[in-house]
Design an enzyme around this catalytic site. Structure first.
Site, PDB file in Angstrom:
ATOM      1  N   ARG A   1     -18.538   9.988  45.821  1.00 52.00           N
ATOM      2  CA  ARG A   1     -19.786  10.539  45.248  1.00 52.00           C
ATOM      3  C   ARG A   1     -20.882  10.654  46.305  1.00 52.00           C
ATOM      4  NH1 ARG A   1     -19.806   6.386  40.545  1.00 52.00           N
ATOM      5  NH2 ARG A   1     -18.085   5.604  41.817  1.00 52.00           N
TER       6      ARG A   1
ATOM      7  N   ARG B   1      -3.945   9.234  45.079  1.00 54.95           N
ATOM      8  CA  ARG B   1      -4.890  10.206  45.638  1.00 54.95           C
ATOM      9  C   ARG B   1      -4.144  11.199  46.531  1.00 54.95           C
ATOM     10  NH1 ARG B   1     -10.721   7.365  46.390  1.00 54.95           N
ATOM     11  NH2 ARG B   1     -10.621   6.202  44.444  1.00 54.95           N
TER      12      ARG B   1
ATOM     13  N   GLU C   1     -19.499 -14.957  39.803  1.00 50.40           N
ATOM     14  CA  GLU C   1     -20.620 -14.198  39.273  1.00 50.40           C
ATOM     15  C   GLU C   1     -20.374 -12.730  39.620  1.00 50.40           C
ATOM     16  OE1 GLU C   1     -22.991 -15.386  37.411  1.00 50.40           O
ATOM     17  OE2 GLU C   1     -22.312 -17.452  37.630  1.00 50.40           O
TER      18      GLU C   1
ATOM     19  N   THR D   1      -3.260  -0.726  44.835  1.00 52.96           N
ATOM     20  CA  THR D   1      -1.898  -0.271  44.536  1.00 52.96           C
ATOM     21  C   THR D   1      -1.940   1.065  43.775  1.00 52.96           C
ATOM     22  OG1 THR D   1      -2.028  -1.793  42.645  1.00 52.96           O
ATOM     23  CG2 THR D   1      -0.713  -2.518  44.512  1.00 52.96           C
TER      24      THR D   1
ATOM     25  N   ASN E   1      -4.311   3.455  44.490  1.00 47.82           N
ATOM     26  CA  ASN E   1      -4.906   4.495  45.344  1.00 47.82           C
ATOM     27  C   ASN E   1      -3.865   5.442  45.954  1.00 47.82           C
ATOM     28  OD1 ASN E   1      -7.651   2.434  46.581  1.00 47.82           O
ATOM     29  ND2 ASN E   1      -7.653   3.979  44.970  1.00 47.82           N
TER      30      ASN E   1
ATOM     31  N   ASP F   1     -17.229   0.903  46.107  1.00 48.39           N
ATOM     32  CA  ASP F   1     -17.057   2.115  45.288  1.00 48.39           C
ATOM     33  C   ASP F   1     -18.198   3.107  45.540  1.00 48.39           C
ATOM     34  OD1 ASP F   1     -15.860   3.798  43.527  1.00 48.39           O
ATOM     35  OD2 ASP F   1     -16.332   2.646  41.722  1.00 48.39           O
TER      36      ASP F   1
ATOM     37  N   SER G   1     -11.095  -3.547  37.971  1.00 49.96           N
ATOM     38  CA  SER G   1     -10.009  -2.682  38.446  1.00 49.96           C
ATOM     39  C   SER G   1      -8.900  -3.433  39.196  1.00 49.96           C
ATOM     40  CB  SER G   1     -10.556  -1.561  39.336  1.00 49.96           C
ATOM     41  OG  SER G   1     -11.476  -0.792  38.629  1.00 49.96           O
TER      42      SER G   1
ATOM     43  N   ARG H   1     -19.515  -4.922  42.821  1.00 48.06           N
ATOM     44  CA  ARG H   1     -18.932  -3.575  42.816  1.00 48.06           C
ATOM     45  C   ARG H   1     -20.081  -2.593  42.895  1.00 48.06           C
ATOM     46  NH1 ARG H   1     -14.080  -1.005  39.402  1.00 48.06           N
ATOM     47  NH2 ARG H   1     -14.085   1.037  40.368  1.00 48.06           N
TER      48      ARG H   1
ATOM     49  N   HIS I   1     -15.747   7.945  53.175  1.00 50.73           N
ATOM     50  CA  HIS I   1     -14.995   6.751  53.583  1.00 50.73           C
ATOM     51  C   HIS I   1     -15.388   6.326  54.995  1.00 50.73           C
ATOM     52  CE1 HIS I   1     -12.826   6.974  49.931  1.00 50.73           C
ATOM     53  NE2 HIS I   1     -12.094   8.026  50.244  1.00 50.73           N
TER      54      HIS I   1
HETATM   55  C1  FPP Z   1     -13.781   3.822  46.773  1.00 49.93           C
HETATM   56  O1  FPP Z   1     -14.647   4.928  46.710  1.00 49.93           O
HETATM   57  C2  FPP Z   1     -13.341   3.597  48.144  1.00 49.93           C
HETATM   58  C3  FPP Z   1     -12.044   3.551  48.570  1.00 49.93           C
HETATM   59  C4  FPP Z   1     -10.899   3.705  47.659  1.00 49.93           C
HETATM   60  C5  FPP Z   1     -11.693   3.390  49.993  1.00 49.93           C
HETATM   61  C6  FPP Z   1     -12.547   2.413  50.726  1.00 49.93           C
HETATM   62  C7  FPP Z   1     -12.047   2.253  52.075  1.00 49.93           C
HETATM   63  C8  FPP Z   1     -12.831   2.128  53.152  1.00 49.93           C
HETATM   64  C9  FPP Z   1     -14.311   2.185  53.123  1.00 49.93           C
HETATM   65  C10 FPP Z   1     -12.194   1.865  54.465  1.00 49.93           C
HETATM   66  C11 FPP Z   1     -12.168   0.387  54.695  1.00 49.93           C
HETATM   67  C12 FPP Z   1     -12.159   0.096  56.105  1.00 49.93           C
HETATM   68  C13 FPP Z   1     -11.766  -1.061  56.647  1.00 49.93           C
HETATM   69  C14 FPP Z   1     -11.928  -1.230  58.072  1.00 49.93           C
HETATM   70  C15 FPP Z   1     -11.166  -2.144  55.865  1.00 49.93           C
HETATM   71  P1  FPP Z   1     -14.196   6.216  45.905  1.00 49.93           P
HETATM   72  O2  FPP Z   1     -13.457   7.114  46.822  1.00 49.93           O
HETATM   73  O3  FPP Z   1     -13.418   5.810  44.689  1.00 49.93           O
HETATM   74  O4  FPP Z   1     -15.567   6.828  45.501  1.00 49.93           O
HETATM   75  P2  FPP Z   1     -15.872   7.723  44.204  1.00 49.93           P
HETATM   76  O5  FPP Z   1     -15.585   6.853  43.011  1.00 49.93           O
HETATM   77  O6  FPP Z   1     -17.315   8.055  44.355  1.00 49.93           O
HETATM   78  O7  FPP Z   1     -14.974   8.933  44.282  1.00 49.93           O
END
Ligand code: FPP
Length: 238
Positions: free
Chosen positions: A23, A70, A200, A65, A67, A19, A189, A181, A36
């Site tokens: 930000r 967005r 833990e 599920t 996401n 997460d 979540s 997290r 990302h």
């Molecule tokens: C949460 O941060 C992140 C995600 C929903 C996407 C995470 C996905 C990746 C990093 C790609 C994974 C790659 C592989 C190869 C498996 P957020 O967008 O909710 O952050 P925020 O809360 O600060 O807006």
């Protein structure tokens, strides 16, 4: 005093809710997708470090599920990043002996990503240094419903705990010892709720793209201070 990691008490399975990508990007006046993208680099860094430390399974929550709500640009961007990760890391996954698998309904993902996932899962299936288990279109409640329906289809009238656990995506994996997290949020979540019953929990403030080997070591040292009882009472010292 310099705190040291106890190499005899390394968590076997660490699960991470990555997460704070958005930000992290916002703080740098960058588009969310840049967060990302940096998140994928963090994932690679953390897998290398975990493997070196002797962790056997790493689960990552890459796409829930929920996401899908967005923007299309962000959803497509995340899928493109994952496709690109598969395309550009195949050699490294093989030479590092890393096994890829997924949890979640990946058949609903774009077909090009779906095909690449099936292909990389198959090609890495015999690798055995560390398992990367990626949650994609994953949610615990949907996972339980799927498991329950599968048992009903097999003719079950009532089910046992063991039967239910054997129908989860993680049927052959150990439960996570530690769930992390990042970004300071303190929620699960809908992530690995059954598997995490005795895990833990650790909630560092750091945004996911900044997470690195040092942060992983800090998390493991924190875990090593915990006393895991699994519902029993404290062991008396003899
Ligand atoms: C949460 O941060 C992140 C995600 C929903 C996407 C995470 C996905 C990746 C990093 C790609 C994974 C790659 C592989 C190869 C498996 P957020 O967008 O909710 O952050 P925020 O809360 O600060 O807006």
């Amino acid at each position: 005093m310099f705190k040291k990691i106890d190499s005899n008490n390394i968590p076997v399975h660490i699960a991470i809710i990555m997460d704070g990508n958005g930000r992290w990007a916002k703080k740098r006046l960058l588009p969310r997708l840049a967060g990302h993208k940096a998140g994928v680099n963090a994932l690679k860094r953390v897998v290398d470090a975990a493997k070196e430390l002797g962790v056997k399974v790493m689960s990552f929550f890459a796409f829930s599920t929920e996401n899908w709500n967005r923007s299309k640009e962000e959803v497509d961007g995340i899928f493109d990043l994952i496709e690109n990760y598969i395309d550009t890391n195949y050699e490294q996954l093989m030479s590092s002996n890393i096994k890829i698998r997924t949890m979640g309904d990946i058949s609903k993902l774009p077909s090009s990503l779906y095909k690449k996932l099936i292909d990389i899962i198959e090609k890495t299936q015999n690798n055995n240094s560390i398992i990367i288990n990626i949650g994609l279109n994953y949610g615990s409640r949907a996972e339980v419903v799927r498991a329950y329906n599968s048992l009903i289809n097999k003719g079950a009238k009532s089910i046992t705990e063991q039967e239910l656990m054997k129908e989860l995506y993680t049927f052959d994996l150990p439960d996570p010892d530690l769930i992390i997290r990042t970004s300071g949020e303190q929620r699960l979540s809908n992530f690995m709720l059954l598997q995490g019953a005795y895990s833990e929990l650790y909630f560092p403030k750091i945004y996911w793209p900044d997470f690195d080997k040092k942060a992983l070591i800090r998390a493991i040292i924190n875990y090593q201070k915990r006393e895991r009882r699994f519902g029993s009472i404290k062991q008396e010292k003899k």
